[in-house]
Scaffold this motif. Structure first.
Motif, PDB file in Angstrom:
ATOM      1  N   SER A 138       0.858  -1.067   0.096  1.00  0.00           N
ATOM      2  CA  SER A 138       0.175  -0.003   0.046  1.00  0.00           C
ATOM      3  C   SER A 138       0.907   1.176  -0.160  1.00  0.00           C
ATOM      4  O   SER A 138       1.999   1.132   0.258  1.00  0.00           O
ATOM      5  CB  SER A 138      -0.881  -0.056   1.267  1.00  0.00           C
ATOM      6  N   VAL A 139       0.107   2.534  -0.065  1.00  0.00           N
ATOM      7  CA  VAL A 139       0.918   3.487  -0.361  1.00  0.00           C
ATOM      8  C   VAL A 139       1.570   3.971   0.943  1.00  0.00           C
ATOM      9  O   VAL A 139       2.781   4.252   1.131  1.00  0.00           O
ATOM     10  CB  VAL A 139      -0.003   4.801  -0.617  1.00  0.00           C
ATOM     11  N   LEU A 140       0.852   3.705   2.166  1.00  0.00           N
ATOM     12  CA  LEU A 140       1.314   4.007   3.521  1.00  0.00           C
ATOM     13  C   LEU A 140       2.377   3.081   3.659  1.00  0.00           C
ATOM     14  O   LEU A 140       3.650   3.450   4.310  1.00  0.00           O
ATOM     15  CB  LEU A 140       0.179   3.626   4.360  1.00  0.00           C
ATOM     16  N   ASP A 141       2.413   1.787   3.289  1.00  0.00           N
ATOM     17  CA  ASP A 141       3.475   0.698   3.606  1.00  0.00           C
ATOM     18  C   ASP A 141       4.756   1.343   3.065  1.00  0.00           C
ATOM     19  O   ASP A 141       5.893   1.380   3.383  1.00  0.00           O
ATOM     20  CB  ASP A 141       3.336  -0.466   3.107  1.00  0.00           C
ATOM     21  N   THR A 142       4.515   1.840   1.721  1.00  0.00           N
ATOM     22  CA  THR A 142       5.989   2.458   1.111  1.00  0.00           C
ATOM     23  C   THR A 142       6.296   3.631   1.624  1.00  0.00           C
ATOM     24  O   THR A 142       7.786   3.782   1.551  1.00  0.00           O
ATOM     25  CB  THR A 142       5.241   2.795  -0.402  1.00  0.00           C
ATOM     26  N   ILE A 143       5.360   4.736   1.907  1.00  0.00           N
ATOM     27  CA  ILE A 143       5.952   5.770   2.655  1.00  0.00           C
ATOM     28  C   ILE A 143       6.832   5.439   4.160  1.00  0.00           C
ATOM     29  O   ILE A 143       7.541   5.903   4.335  1.00  0.00           O
ATOM     30  CB  ILE A 143       4.955   6.661   3.042  1.00  0.00           C
ATOM     31  N   ILE A 144       6.452   4.554   4.835  1.00  0.00           N
ATOM     32  CA  ILE A 144       6.721   4.069   6.098  1.00  0.00           C
ATOM     33  C   ILE A 144       7.960   3.268   5.737  1.00  0.00           C
ATOM     34  O   ILE A 144       9.213   3.574   6.418  1.00  0.00           O
ATOM     35  CB  ILE A 144       5.936   3.035   6.918  1.00  0.00           C
TER      36      ILE A 144
END
Length: 94
Positions: free
Chosen positions: A42-48
């Motif tokens: 997910s986008v959140l996983d990538t940002i983290i």
């Protein structure tokens, strides 16, 4: 060893390494439905993943800088007493 032999040895080593590496890369890809596609990130996983890694790297570098920083030695101010070893002011002959 002459320069052409060095260049030839470097080129030969590069070609052998490339062939060995590409052979291993082709062996990792199965054909057909033997390897199903996994879930995407997910986008959140990538940002983290990338943001957290970058922030962690900054923190590690800052801590390393703090741990290795040292105070420079400041000698004490000179006193008013002058110590002399002899009353003879002539230079020493070696």
């Amino acid at each position: 060893m002459k320069t052409p032999a060095r260049v030839l040895g470097l080129v030969l080593a590069t070609v052998v390494t490339f062939i060995a590496g590409s052979g291993a890369a082709f062996a990792d890809a199965p054909t057909g439905g033997a390897w199903p596609e996994g879930e995407g990130r997910s986008v959140l996983d990538t940002i983290i993943l990338f943001g957290g890694g970058t922030a962690g790297l900054f923190i590690v570098v800052a801590l390393f800088g703090l741990l290795t920083a040292r105070n420079n030695y400041v000698p004490p101010s000179p006193g008013t007493e002058i110590e002399t070893t002899s009353s003879d002011n002539s230079p020493a002959h070696h």
